[in-house]
Design an enzyme around this catalytic site. Sequence first.
Site, PDB file in Angstrom:
ATOM      1  CD  GLU A 105      -2.755 -11.518  -1.740  1.00 11.77           C
ATOM      2  OE1 GLU A 105      -3.735 -11.394  -0.977  1.00 11.77           O
ATOM      3  OE2 GLU A 105      -1.771 -10.743  -1.715  1.00 11.77           O
ATOM      4  N   GLY A 154       2.749  -6.811  -2.097  1.00 13.75           N
ATOM      5  CA  GLY A 154       3.358  -7.353  -0.885  1.00 13.75           C
ATOM      6  C   GLY A 154       4.861  -7.540  -0.997  1.00 13.75           C
ATOM      7  CE  LYS A 205      -3.290  -8.036   0.400  1.00 12.58           C
ATOM      8  NZ  LYS A 205      -2.055  -8.238  -0.363  1.00 12.58           N
ATOM      9  CD  GLU A 235      -4.274  -4.745  -6.277  1.00 17.20           C
ATOM     10  OE1 GLU A 235      -3.994  -3.966  -5.375  1.00 17.20           O
ATOM     11  OE2 GLU A 235      -4.662  -5.911  -6.075  1.00 17.20           O
ATOM     12  CG  HIS A 242      -6.424  -9.484  -4.452  1.00 12.56           C
ATOM     13  ND1 HIS A 242      -5.285 -10.220  -4.267  1.00 12.56           N
ATOM     14  CD2 HIS A 242      -6.136  -8.227  -4.029  1.00 12.56           C
ATOM     15  CE1 HIS A 242      -4.349  -9.435  -3.743  1.00 12.56           C
ATOM     16  NE2 HIS A 242      -4.844  -8.222  -3.597  1.00 12.56           N
ATOM     17  CB  SER A 287       4.621  -2.219  -2.592  1.00 11.57           C
ATOM     18  OG  SER A 287       4.806  -3.616  -2.519  1.00 11.57           O
ATOM     19  CG  ASN A 327      -7.180  -6.509   0.444  1.00 18.10           C
ATOM     20  OD1 ASN A 327      -7.799  -7.161   1.283  1.00 18.10           O
ATOM     21  ND2 ASN A 327      -6.595  -7.056  -0.605  1.00 18.10           N
TER      22      ASN A 327
HETATM   23  P1  PGA Z   1       0.183  -4.498  -0.694  1.00 19.73           P
HETATM   24  O1  PGA Z   1      -1.143  -5.245  -1.193  1.00 19.73           O
HETATM   25  O2  PGA Z   1      -0.163  -3.037  -0.579  1.00 19.73           O
HETATM   26  O3  PGA Z   1       0.525  -5.137   0.606  1.00 19.73           O
HETATM   27  O4  PGA Z   1       1.202  -4.723  -1.762  1.00 19.73           O
HETATM   28  C1  PGA Z   1      -1.944  -4.659  -2.172  1.00 19.73           C
HETATM   29  C2  PGA Z   1      -3.065  -5.583  -2.561  1.00 19.73           C
HETATM   30  O5  PGA Z   1      -2.902  -6.811  -2.471  1.00 19.73           O
HETATM   31  O6  PGA Z   1      -4.138  -5.143  -2.960  1.00 19.73           O
END
Ligand code: PGA
Length: 271
Positions: free
Chosen positions: A93, A169, A8, A163, A91, A209, A6
Amino acid sequence: MLVIANWKMHKTVVEAVATARQIRSLVRRVPVTVVIAPSFTALERIGRVLRGGPVQLAAQDVHWESWGAFTGAVSPLQLRDVGCQWAIIGHSERRRLFGESDAVAGLKVGAALAHRLRPILCVGETLEERVGGDTLRVVERQLERGLVAATAATAGRMVVAYEPVWAIGTGETAEPAQIQEAHGLIRRWLDGRFGAATSRRIPILYGGSVSPENIQRLGAVAELNGVLVGGAALAAEPLAEIVRVLAGAPANAKPKRKTAVRRTAKSNRSH
Ligand code: PGA
């Protein structure tokens, strides 16, 4: 095993195409399905780069209507048109920063299934919810409402990504025991809702992460069918390392096709 990258809101089209080419050349002939989710602006070009190869294409979001007055939105038909096979939905976010509800995620999953896009429904609790002992209740609610439109006939095309919001993140990965518990809950819920045979066809991913440093530990979790990777997937080599480790992970150890992955120097050449 399934690995979703992903990206983003990162990369210009030129950068995105270059990384997609590197990924394509690094992850050949692995028993792992690799899917790239770039920004909408790069989908069409990357769709052309990946066409005919094993690496697949996802959108980071999708609208629930096919056409109409929905400024800023992109429909499942438009995604299919540029070669997308997958769509990430719900997601954290999108939920947290754009106010998307479980009901909206449910509409999007329904639209994706209707248009033969494979939905990747993201679920997971915030730190507050975990500390308050609400993890299972929150995840069950997200599944219930997010999968409202899925039937036993269509659910086999779904993917669920667990998640935990506090792990995204942040560099803080969930412990294998926490992942196993959540994945077990999700699997039982899917069994109950769609029956064991259909449930078995629905991969459950972990995201938050994930990195080349922790993938070995994560890959050992029972009930882990893959990962959703953000930061560590922005460059081809760390992503390929995650894929290599999962290609040899115990959960994937059944005799399969060759797991040869081309290594570094030569394979950085783009095709
Ligand atoms: P990240 O993001 O690996 O940077 O924690 C994962 C995600 O948002 O799917």
